[in-house]
Write an enzyme that holds these catalytic residues in place. Structure first.
Site: not given
Length: 213
Positions: A141-143
């Site tokens: 997701g936010d990586e």
């Protein structure tokens, strides 16, 4: 950017077949050569169109839809080949593990549409500050990940500094903070597998995140 592999291959095959039929008709049936160009052009256009679904499917299987970066599946597929090549050349690789700071807060405060725009902006920043030999990936997701052959300390410091500085400018433009925590690990010094190097880089990233909080 979507590649044209499927369209190119199927079109080249079609051109080859049209050329064979054209030559056969000229040699054995005395067909005038000028009867083929329009038919051949039509066949090429049809084949080019037929190759489009393959290219789209291949693009979606390798790329993240939101950011257009390579996706997790592609990284897992490409990683063994890249490591084998590095080992053969006796080269090192560095893996950067990049986590967006306070991304849940950004989503909760500004909405998921703004959150998506933040991810797209970060993806663009990572791509701009990576070399052509680097592999930039949206891992989760936010990586994000960057796999690079440039393992010297200067290249590492320069890349991280450039990314952080541009995100600082983005924060001023958007009137809210956008920042990332970046950990790293070097193959084969610190790990010899994808899971291993991810773990080391992830731990390094969290240590930096905790140190900054």
């Amino acid at each position: 950017m979507m590649k044209y592999t499927g369209r190119i291959i199927i079109t080249l095959v079609g051109i080859g077949l049209v050329s064979i039929v054209r030559m056969y008709g000229i040699l054995y049936y005395n067909v005038p050569p000028n009867q083929f160009p329009l038919v051949g052009l039509f066949v090429v256009l049809v084949l080019w169109t037929l190759g489009s679904p393959y290219d789209k499917l291949k693009f979606l299987s390798e790329r993240d839809v939101l950011t257009k970066l390579y996706n997790r599946r592609y990284m897992q597929k490409a990683f063994p080949k890249l490591f084998t090549l590095a080992a053969r050349k006796q080269e090192k690789l560095i893996l950067y593990f990049i986590d967006v700071d306070n991304f849940k807060l950004i989503n909760d405060t500004h909405g998921h549409e703004i959150g998506d725009q933040v991810l797209q902006r970060i993806a663009s920043v990572l791509t701009r500050h990576s070399s052509k030999r680097d592999l930039v990936v949206r891992w989760a997701g936010d990586e994000f990940l960057i796999l690079s052959p440039n393992t010297d300390d200067y290249s590492k410091a320069s890349m991280i500094s450039s990314i952080q500085n541009e995100l600082m400018l983005s924060s001023q433009e958007l009137n809210f903070s956008i920042s990332v925590s970046i950990g790293s690990a070097i193959y084969p010094d610190q790990a010899q597998s994808l899971d291993g190097i991810l773990h080391v880089a992830d731990q390094d990233m969290y240590a930096l995140k905790l140190g900054a909080s």
